[in-house]
Design a protein around this motif. Structure first.
Motif, short mmCIF file in Angstrom:
data_model
loop_
_atom_site.label_atom_id
_atom_site.label_comp_id
_atom_site.label_asym_id
_atom_site.label_seq_id
_atom_site.Cartn_x
_atom_site.Cartn_y
_atom_site.Cartn_z
N ILE A 113 0.82 -1.22 0.00
CA ILE A 113 0.00 0.00 0.00
C ILE A 113 0.85 1.27 0.00
N ILE A 114 2.17 1.12 -0.16
CA ILE A 114 3.04 2.30 -0.02
C ILE A 114 2.77 3.32 -1.12
N SER A 115 2.45 2.86 -2.34
CA SER A 115 2.24 3.81 -3.44
C SER A 115 0.96 4.63 -3.22
N VAL A 116 -0.13 3.95 -2.81
CA VAL A 116 -1.37 4.68 -2.57
C VAL A 116 -1.26 5.50 -1.29
N LEU A 117 -0.42 5.06 -0.35
CA LEU A 117 -0.17 5.83 0.87
C LEU A 117 0.50 7.16 0.53
N MET A 118 1.50 7.10 -0.35
CA MET A 118 2.19 8.31 -0.79
C MET A 118 1.26 9.19 -1.62
N ALA A 119 0.44 8.57 -2.47
CA ALA A 119 -0.49 9.35 -3.30
C ALA A 119 -1.49 10.11 -2.43
N SER A 120 -2.03 9.42 -1.42
CA SER A 120 -2.98 10.08 -0.52
C SER A 120 -2.31 11.22 0.23
N GLY A 121 -1.07 10.98 0.67
CA GLY A 121 -0.33 12.03 1.37
C GLY A 121 -0.05 13.23 0.49
N MET A 122 0.24 12.98 -0.80
CA MET A 122 0.50 14.08 -1.73
C MET A 122 -0.76 14.91 -1.97
N ASN A 147 -10.31 16.35 -0.06
CA ASN A 147 -9.88 15.98 1.29
C ASN A 147 -10.33 14.56 1.63
N ALA A 148 -11.53 14.20 1.19
CA ALA A 148 -12.00 12.83 1.39
C ALA A 148 -11.13 11.84 0.62
N THR A 149 -10.70 12.26 -0.58
CA THR A 149 -9.83 11.41 -1.40
C THR A 149 -8.49 11.17 -0.71
N GLY A 150 -7.91 12.24 -0.18
CA GLY A 150 -6.61 12.12 0.47
C GLY A 150 -6.67 11.53 1.85
N ILE A 425 11.48 16.61 -4.07
CA ILE A 425 10.86 17.94 -4.04
C ILE A 425 9.37 17.85 -3.72
N PHE A 426 8.77 16.66 -3.91
CA PHE A 426 7.36 16.49 -3.61
C PHE A 426 7.09 16.39 -2.10
N ALA A 427 8.16 16.37 -1.30
CA ALA A 427 7.98 16.28 0.14
C ALA A 427 7.67 17.64 0.78
N ILE A 428 7.88 18.73 0.06
CA ILE A 428 7.72 20.06 0.65
C ILE A 428 6.34 20.27 1.28
N PRO A 429 5.23 19.90 0.60
CA PRO A 429 3.92 20.12 1.23
C PRO A 429 3.71 19.35 2.53
#
Length: 648
Positions: A113-122, A147-150, A425-429
């Motif tokens: 689930i790591i990919s969808v975990l990162m996607a939700s976090g992004m 927000n519900a999606t993430g 660079i995607f970690a900034i948010p």
């Protein structure tokens, strides 16, 4: 499907699905158990494009297809519509030791689930960025839906982890999901909100003071917030796998399908609410607060140490151990300071690989380093780590130093990370405070990654890398000379020879005398065989372990020069299912010439009726001019003699 046509033809010629009673695969061949081998059109199968040969041995009908057998096998199973034992799939070795077991458990649970975990976090990070700049209102429909999606994954995280944890622990995945769903059930969440009047308070005046709102048969239930939680569901699912196994053993088969699940849930869910949930939540809270306190005591030292060692954690898979801690901190504290310092590592690697790209004169390294640089900028560090920095120790150290300094900078700013999400660079948010918006956390991280990139570049370009460090073109003048000869003569004017050391001591046997046509007539590549005098296999050259079959009877090494070496201990020893074999490395490991790779019990293998003759072949023979074997009759000293010479 890449092999669909091939597999459809093979299925037809082998006698169809109804003629197959079993199927597994090993390093190079698909191993069928056929009900009637006479129905298989062996001569026609041998003539198929993509088939090396057919071997009928030990009650198995073996179709040799080469090193890509795993891909062919997976598609054949789909084309044929057959069920196979999961143990036939290529899997990683079972780890040994408490730490290795812990890392294996964590990585197995979180990897799917790591990919969808990162996607939700992004998505959550993007929303934080948009609201911080007042580009989006929190009451708008756009915000609510995104927000519900993430946030949906994080809110119902126990359900997802219940599935992956149950698979890891050998339980039924949907039982794990059911337990997770119970933990985040709306009525439970509402009861825990404190809206009603508490019945009593346990542990009053302590750090774990707990108001009681419900009881279970008169037993007080300490309700915790399990939304977004990690540790409770993993512990509960492990417990459920044991309970399920117990009921599987004692309940008659006729009623097992219904009662096992019924009783497992009936036992596990109450135990989770009464004992497992509160205890694991308190443990997670104590760990999180302890790490946070240590960080607050000296954030500079903490950031420097975590940052400096982060790529080492990645190398050994230890970074997986920080993931549940970080996720637990998000759920209990609202932020994390553990993984924070390591998030500068991709930009440090980007700076290092870019410096090497500009400085190197090695064409092959230039081809590797540029895409590795781009991948690192966006948070994917493996190409830079394994392809560029790790083989060059000084560059590796430069990355660690740059990341350590970046971690210290984050410590100065007392940076915190608030959500899971992207890297690079995607970690900034991820550093945007959901309450106050852009603050010192964001500023500290941006300054840190910029510093990591610049320092990584400067350290490497001026101090940590020299063109002399590269061995793929050892003599640059010779390389230039060969280029000139190519232009003048239109052909390469000089051959290059690579010598491989003896991997096993013993008597030399010509490959033609091996009792397996796939090896004896060189269909899998040229090489030589050894009748071992001892049960040890050593690396014939520097390189990496590209293949290690789960039964450990065969190992594939790709040398630093690109030579693919297959060492196959014994004939048909795949049938031993790993008995008598003890690997000393795992797939993906970097190895040095003469390093011990594998031990095997020679006498034990022979007692079970298998030959221990060991072919050593060059799998990519067709890429070279010739393969020359040693003229010696016996190899007594491992690692010294020129065992095989590869001419390029």
């Amino acid at each position: 499907m890449e092999y669909k046509a091939f597999n459809e033809t093979l299925l037809n010629k082998i006698g169809g699905k109804e003629n197959i009673s079993g199927l597994t695969h090993c390093m190079t061949r698909m191993r069928f158990k056929l009900k009637d081998e006479s129905k298989a059109k062996t001569d026609e199968i041998k003539q198929m494009a993509g088939v090396v040969t057919v071997v009928q041995s030990g009650g198995q009908y073996q179709v040799v297809v080469g090193n890509h057998v795993a891909d062919v096998y997976k598609e054949f199973v789909q084309v044929a519509g057959i069920q196979t034992d999961d143990s036939s799939e290529m899997e990683e070795d079972k780890p040994k030791g408490v730490l290795n077991n812990f890392i294996d458990i964590v990585s197995s649970i979180f990897t799917p689930i790591i990919s969808v975990l990162m996607a939700s976090g992004m998505i959550k990070g993007l929303l934080a960025l948009l609201t911080a700049f007042s580009l989006l209102d929190k009451t708008s429909g756009i915000y609510l839906i995104l927000n519900a999606t993430g946030d949906g994954l994080f809110y119902f995280f126990p359900i997802f982890l219940g599935y992956t944890a149950a698979k890891k622990f050998g339980g039924k995945p949907f039982l794990g999901m059911a337990i997770g769903a119970a933990l985040v059930y709306p009525t439970i969440v509402t009861a825990n909100s404190g809206a009603g009047e508490s019945l009593l308070t346990l542990f009053q005046g302590t750090a774990i003071e707990s108001p009681i709102y419900v009881t279970f048969f008169g037993i007080p239930v300490i309700l915790m917030s399990y939304t977004s939680s990690v540790i409770p569901i993993i512990a509960a699912t492990y417990m459920a796998s044991k309970v399920e196994g117990f009921f599987e053993r004692i309940i008659p088969r006729a009623i097992r399908s219904f009662f096992v699940a019924f009783l497992t849930l009936l036992v596990t869910v109450p135990l989770t609410f009464l004992v497992i949930g509160p205890l694991t939540t308190w443990v997670g809270l104590i760990i999180g607060q302890g790490l946070s306190t240590a960080y607050e005591f000296s954030p500079i030292i903490a950031g420097t140490l975590i940052g400096g060692f982060w790529q080492i954690f990645i190398m050994f898979g230890l970074h997986w151990g920080f993931i549940p801690i970080a996720l637990n901190n998000y759920a209990t504290l609202g932020f994390d300071v553990v993984v924070m310092a390591g998030l500068a590592t991709p930009l440090a690697m980007a700076g290092v690989t870019l410096a090497i790209f500009f400085k190197t004169k090695d064409r092959k390294l230039k081809e590797i380093s540029l895409p590795a640089f781009l991948s690192a900028v966006f948070g994917i560090t493996e190409p830079a780590l394994y392809g560029v920095t790790l083989p060059r120790k000084k560059a590796f150290y430069a990355t660690s130093v740059a990341t350590a300094i970046a971690g210290g900078i984050m410590g100065i700013f007392k940076t915190r990370v608030y959500i899971n999400g992207g890297t690079g660079i995607f970690a900034i948010p991820r550093f945007i405070n959901p309450e106050t918006g852009i603050d010192n956390s964001v500023i500290g991280f941006v300054v840190a990654i910029a510093s990591a990139f610049v320092l990584g570049f400067v350290f490497t370009y001026f101090y940590a890398y020299s063109t002399k460090d590269d061995q793929s073109n050892v003599n640059e003048k010779l390389d230039e000379q060969l280029e000139e000869e190519e232009q003048v003569n239109g052909e390469l004017g000089q051959n290059v020879m690579y010598n491989l050391a003896t991997p096993i001591s013993g008597d030399i046997v010509p490959l033609s005398e091996v009792e397996d046509n796939a090896f004896s007539i060189g269909l899998l590549g040229k090489g030589i065989a050894i009748m071992p005098s001892e049960g040890k296999v050593f690396a014939p050259a520097d390189g990496s372990v590209t293949t290690l079959f789960p039964t450990h009877h065969a190992i594939g090494i790709t040398t630093t020069d690109g030579i693919e070496v297959l060492i196959h201990v014994g004939m048909d020893t795949v049938n031993l299912d790993g008995r008598h074999f003890s690997p000393k490395v795992k797939q993906g490991d970097i190895v040095k010439k003469g390093q011990l790779l594998l031990e095997f019990d020679k006498e034990g293998i022979q007692k079970e009726g298998y030959s221990v003759i060991t072919p050593v072949i060059i799998s990519n023979t067709n890429q070279y001019l010739d393969i020359l074997e040693t003229s010696n009759k016996e190899m007594t000293q491992v690692g010294d003699e020129d065992f095989i010479t590869v001419i390029a």
